[in-house]
Design an enzyme around this catalytic site. Sequence first.
Site, short mmCIF file in Angstrom:
data_model
loop_
_atom_site.label_atom_id
_atom_site.label_comp_id
_atom_site.label_asym_id
_atom_site.label_seq_id
_atom_site.Cartn_x
_atom_site.Cartn_y
_atom_site.Cartn_z
N GLN A 15 0.84 -1.19 0.00
CA GLN A 15 0.00 0.00 0.00
C GLN A 15 0.88 1.25 0.00
O GLN A 15 1.85 1.33 0.76
CB GLN A 15 -0.92 0.02 1.22
CG GLN A 15 -1.89 -1.15 1.30
CD GLN A 15 -1.36 -2.28 2.15
OE1 GLN A 15 -0.15 -2.48 2.24
NE2 GLN A 15 -2.26 -3.02 2.77
N ASP A 47 -4.54 1.69 -2.71
CA ASP A 47 -4.89 2.68 -1.68
C ASP A 47 -4.40 4.09 -2.04
O ASP A 47 -3.82 4.79 -1.21
CB ASP A 47 -4.31 2.28 -0.32
CG ASP A 47 -4.90 0.99 0.23
OD1 ASP A 47 -5.80 0.43 -0.43
OD2 ASP A 47 -4.48 0.54 1.29
N ASP A 55 -8.70 -0.88 -4.17
CA ASP A 55 -9.17 -0.01 -3.07
C ASP A 55 -8.59 1.39 -3.22
O ASP A 55 -8.15 2.00 -2.23
CB ASP A 55 -8.76 -0.57 -1.71
CG ASP A 55 -9.41 -1.90 -1.39
OD1 ASP A 55 -10.31 -2.33 -2.15
OD2 ASP A 55 -9.03 -2.53 -0.39
#
Length: 361
Positions: free
Chosen positions: A174, A197, A218
């Site tokens: 991430q 992310d 995401d």
Amino acid sequence: MGYISMSVVAFLVVFASPVVLATDTDPIPENRAQIPQWFKTNVKPYSQRKGTLDPALEAAEAARQIITVNQKGGANFKTLNEAIKSIPTGNKNRVIIKLAPGVYNEKVTIDIARPFITLLGQPGAETVLTYHGTAAQYGTVESATLIVWAEYFQAAHLTIKNTAPMPKPGSQGQALAMRINADKAAFYSCRFHGFQDTLCDDKGNHFFKDCYIEGTYDFIFGRGASLYLNTQLHAVGDGLRVITAQGRQSATEQNGYTFVHCKVTGTGTGIYLGRSWMSHPKVVYAFTEMTSVVNPSGWRENLNRGYDKTVFYGEYKCFGPGSHLEKRVPYTQDIDKNEVTPFLTLGYIKGSTWLLPPPKY
């Protein structure tokens, strides 16, 4: 008492009454061409909003200050971090930081004690804030190139990047471009680049207009209450791709993401509009163009049993080859006009008392 004409009375009433020029109830129109007029009507500048804004914001806007940043010199500072550190804690004035075009290789945090900051790039020029932080180095949410904790933040005409390489599957890769963890923040014509992310839309009421957000998995996540208008959502690469992981955890939480007049694009196939990272995610797409990259099922339950009964995933009058609802998962909400209207207004982000247009460069 002397005679006063009705025209004079009307004149006095108009000019003595508070001027309420923004409304929390006027929905964004279905016709995309009407967006500029809707915005002009509902998001007027401070000079036309006196008496209608949050008192602290009104006082801050009345005492604007400008700080300039240019890496080549000839400005107040050469780095953004130096400019931010020059603002006193407990700041009560709107401080506009004007950034000259260029690439600023900095990791920046605006702490909670420095509200009312605007980061302003030059329209039509490339002003980039970039860093390469990863979850392995900093932890997921602390890896962001730009982290904002302070209320009443604005950014306009900026590109915010995390240049860490695309992570391998299963790695702690991430790498955030932006984390916004403050109430009453607005972003205009900003670009957010990352992979997993990219944008932590973490907490508070937020407004994004004319933006571009790019990532893999995401790439918009958190528990913000946010309205995205005329924004492109672009997934890069192949494999499992998910746009949103909205983090609402109970039916009483007042947060969620709304995407209005947006466009979903990508370089791969099978992009999901969202997944149930937490138990009660709330995400709505309205009047949004969905290209063929969108997975026909639309949404992903993420193997969490029972979450299909608590999610709110709504679609309203979207279009394009990826918008067809016939193959959507059964818990997709094909909402009607009455159901969608609250998601199309500034009331969703309580915007009438704080949302202002960006300043001119």
